[in-house]
Design a protein around this motif. Sequence first.
Motif, PDB file in Angstrom:
ATOM      1  N   ALA A  34      48.825  41.612  42.769  1.00  0.00           N
ATOM      2  CA  ALA A  34      48.176  41.492  44.074  1.00  0.00           C
ATOM      3  C   ALA A  34      48.608  42.631  44.988  1.00  0.00           C
ATOM      4  O   ALA A  34      47.814  43.167  45.771  1.00  0.00           O
ATOM      5  CB  ALA A  34      48.486  40.147  44.709  1.00  0.00           C
ATOM      6  N   VAL A  37      46.568  45.846  44.768  1.00  0.00           N
ATOM      7  CA  VAL A  37      45.173  45.871  45.209  1.00  0.00           C
ATOM      8  C   VAL A  37      45.108  46.309  46.665  1.00  0.00           C
ATOM      9  O   VAL A  37      45.760  45.714  47.530  1.00  0.00           O
ATOM     10  CB  VAL A  37      44.517  44.486  45.054  1.00  0.00           C
ATOM     11  CG1 VAL A  37      43.099  44.492  45.612  1.00  0.00           C
ATOM     12  CG2 VAL A  37      44.495  44.078  43.586  1.00  0.00           C
ATOM     13  N   GLN A  39      43.836  46.249  50.103  1.00  0.00           N
ATOM     14  CA  GLN A  39      43.093  45.203  50.796  1.00  0.00           C
ATOM     15  C   GLN A  39      42.123  45.778  51.825  1.00  0.00           C
ATOM     16  O   GLN A  39      40.931  45.534  51.757  1.00  0.00           O
ATOM     17  CB  GLN A  39      44.073  44.240  51.460  1.00  0.00           C
ATOM     18  CG  GLN A  39      44.960  43.513  50.447  1.00  0.00           C
ATOM     19  CD  GLN A  39      45.916  42.565  51.132  1.00  0.00           C
ATOM     20  OE1 GLN A  39      45.560  41.943  52.123  1.00  0.00           O
ATOM     21  NE2 GLN A  39      47.125  42.460  50.630  1.00  0.00           N
ATOM     22  N   HIS A  42      38.128  43.367  55.219  1.00  0.00           N
ATOM     23  CA  HIS A  42      37.264  42.587  54.347  1.00  0.00           C
ATOM     24  C   HIS A  42      35.825  43.068  54.371  1.00  0.00           C
ATOM     25  O   HIS A  42      35.160  43.160  53.356  1.00  0.00           O
ATOM     26  CB  HIS A  42      37.305  41.103  54.758  1.00  0.00           C
ATOM     27  CG  HIS A  42      38.581  40.442  54.333  1.00  0.00           C
ATOM     28  ND1 HIS A  42      38.678  39.088  54.168  1.00  0.00           N
ATOM     29  CD2 HIS A  42      39.794  40.952  54.031  1.00  0.00           C
ATOM     30  CE1 HIS A  42      39.907  38.779  53.779  1.00  0.00           C
ATOM     31  NE2 HIS A  42      40.600  39.894  53.706  1.00  0.00           N
ATOM     32  N   LEU A 124      44.801  35.991  43.578  1.00  0.00           N
ATOM     33  CA  LEU A 124      43.664  35.910  44.493  1.00  0.00           C
ATOM     34  C   LEU A 124      44.008  35.038  45.694  1.00  0.00           C
ATOM     35  O   LEU A 124      43.674  35.385  46.837  1.00  0.00           O
ATOM     36  CB  LEU A 124      42.441  35.357  43.772  1.00  0.00           C
ATOM     37  CG  LEU A 124      41.206  35.152  44.647  1.00  0.00           C
ATOM     38  CD1 LEU A 124      40.704  36.481  45.201  1.00  0.00           C
ATOM     39  CD2 LEU A 124      40.100  34.438  43.877  1.00  0.00           C
ATOM     40  N   LEU A 127      45.983  37.031  48.137  1.00  0.00           N
ATOM     41  CA  LEU A 127      45.162  38.013  48.848  1.00  0.00           C
ATOM     42  C   LEU A 127      44.303  37.349  49.916  1.00  0.00           C
ATOM     43  O   LEU A 127      44.154  37.873  51.029  1.00  0.00           O
ATOM     44  CB  LEU A 127      44.269  38.760  47.857  1.00  0.00           C
ATOM     45  CG  LEU A 127      44.954  39.777  46.942  1.00  0.00           C
ATOM     46  CD1 LEU A 127      43.950  40.358  45.963  1.00  0.00           C
ATOM     47  CD2 LEU A 127      45.607  40.893  47.743  1.00  0.00           C
ATOM     48  N   LEU A 128      43.732  36.201  49.585  1.00  0.00           N
ATOM     49  CA  LEU A 128      42.887  35.496  50.551  1.00  0.00           C
ATOM     50  C   LEU A 128      43.708  35.039  51.758  1.00  0.00           C
ATOM     51  O   LEU A 128      43.278  35.187  52.906  1.00  0.00           O
ATOM     52  CB  LEU A 128      42.215  34.298  49.875  1.00  0.00           C
ATOM     53  CG  LEU A 128      41.125  34.633  48.847  1.00  0.00           C
ATOM     54  CD1 LEU A 128      40.743  33.390  48.048  1.00  0.00           C
ATOM     55  CD2 LEU A 128      39.893  35.218  49.530  1.00  0.00           C
ATOM     56  N   LEU A 285      41.303  41.528  38.833  1.00  0.00           N
ATOM     57  CA  LEU A 285      41.533  41.182  40.232  1.00  0.00           C
ATOM     58  C   LEU A 285      40.768  42.112  41.161  1.00  0.00           C
ATOM     59  O   LEU A 285      40.173  41.666  42.154  1.00  0.00           O
ATOM     60  CB  LEU A 285      43.029  41.222  40.542  1.00  0.00           C
ATOM     61  CG  LEU A 285      43.418  40.773  41.954  1.00  0.00           C
ATOM     62  CD1 LEU A 285      42.998  39.330  42.200  1.00  0.00           C
ATOM     63  CD2 LEU A 285      44.921  40.928  42.173  1.00  0.00           C
ATOM     64  N   TRP A 289      37.933  40.859  43.689  1.00  0.00           N
ATOM     65  CA  TRP A 289      38.059  41.118  45.132  1.00  0.00           C
ATOM     66  C   TRP A 289      36.827  41.844  45.663  1.00  0.00           C
ATOM     67  O   TRP A 289      36.331  41.542  46.741  1.00  0.00           O
ATOM     68  CB  TRP A 289      39.321  41.921  45.381  1.00  0.00           C
ATOM     69  CG  TRP A 289      39.741  42.002  46.820  1.00  0.00           C
ATOM     70  CD1 TRP A 289      39.856  43.121  47.583  1.00  0.00           C
ATOM     71  CD2 TRP A 289      40.101  40.906  47.664  1.00  0.00           C
ATOM     72  NE1 TRP A 289      40.272  42.795  48.848  1.00  0.00           N
ATOM     73  CE2 TRP A 289      40.429  41.446  48.929  1.00  0.00           C
ATOM     74  CE3 TRP A 289      40.168  39.524  47.465  1.00  0.00           C
ATOM     75  CZ2 TRP A 289      40.816  40.639  49.995  1.00  0.00           C
ATOM     76  CZ3 TRP A 289      40.560  38.726  48.531  1.00  0.00           C
ATOM     77  CH2 TRP A 289      40.889  39.285  49.773  1.00  0.00           C
ATOM     78  N   GLN A 290      36.325  42.811  44.897  1.00  0.00           N
ATOM     79  CA  GLN A 290      35.115  43.511  45.298  1.00  0.00           C
ATOM     80  C   GLN A 290      33.915  42.589  45.297  1.00  0.00           C
ATOM     81  O   GLN A 290      33.042  42.674  46.159  1.00  0.00           O
ATOM     82  CB  GLN A 290      34.878  44.715  44.375  1.00  0.00           C
ATOM     83  CG  GLN A 290      35.902  45.828  44.541  1.00  0.00           C
ATOM     84  CD  GLN A 290      35.758  46.937  43.513  1.00  0.00           C
ATOM     85  OE1 GLN A 290      35.158  46.741  42.454  1.00  0.00           O
ATOM     86  NE2 GLN A 290      36.313  48.081  43.818  1.00  0.00           N
ATOM     87  N   ALA A 293      33.707  40.533  48.336  1.00  0.00           N
ATOM     88  CA  ALA A 293      33.381  41.304  49.538  1.00  0.00           C
ATOM     89  C   ALA A 293      31.893  41.585  49.664  1.00  0.00           C
ATOM     90  O   ALA A 293      31.440  42.041  50.706  1.00  0.00           O
ATOM     91  CB  ALA A 293      34.143  42.639  49.534  1.00  0.00           C
TER      92      ALA A 293
END
Length: 300
Positions: A34, A37, A39, A42, A124, A127-128, A285, A289-290, A293
């Motif tokens: 994580a 990644v 960030q 968003h 995830l 990250l959220l 991941l 994540w993409q 978004a």
Amino acid sequence: MRSEPQRDPLGQRAEAAGLAARLPALQLEARRIAAGVVQGVHGRRRAGPGETFWQFRPYQPGDPAQRIDWRQSARGSRLFVREREWEAAQAAWLWCDRSPSMTFRSSHAVPRKLERAAVLMIALGDLLVDGGERVGLLGHDERAVVGKTVANRILRALGSSEPLSRDAPLPGDRIPAHARAVLFGDFLHPPELLRDWLRPHVAHGVRGVLVQVVDPAEETFPYEGRMVVEGMEGDGRRLVENAAELGRRYRTVWQAHRQSLAEAAGRLGWIHILHRTDQPATVALVALWQALALPTAGST
């Protein structure tokens, strides 16, 4: 050669206990990937409470009456709800398949599918939460919440000592309207089951991502010669005289299944991501994540 044998209830309970023992190490791995990644912002334009008008949508049962826009509704025969853009917290609901097939691995060089799904789910969730979003666990939480407790809640959910279940290939809980959902599993059941399960959720504005976690042997079937194949979920045992010939037919069926699953998800506005356990978890991941978004969903 043979696949890993079918689990009896005691074996399933031992498998669950083994996963629970490995969860702390999996959490550390999750936090490591994580952290890798990027960030950033968003950039998600989503419906929710806010000051900026976003869109009108048809009224659905369960919507508060005060959200009905009577001026817009008066122009036709249907009721419409006014939605506003929300650039802050939004609910995301997570679920992980814990059926026996998720404990499969073709060799000790790759993790079990359930272990990789656990790493991705925890990463995830972190990250959220870091992004200020609310997170809920299907089958465990009544509502999505904000806070650093999400990782511990995931660990408790995945570390249950109960035998792994095969009677729930998809979560039985209703996902709240207009939420995002991420489902982790191998999704080896017919795509029609997935489509039929998703439709009522999609009708209530739910969008999300299917993360299909598979072992490399499930894609390539690299076996040759004479072998015994034994199912992990009561599918029986079969003697295969020519594994190479079976493999050629198997790969055709597998590609068709993968394509059908992606198309079924895409037609309903969901995204399908395939991840093999011999690939770095970071790759999945980042793709996930993409996908979250994106303002609208498709299939990959």
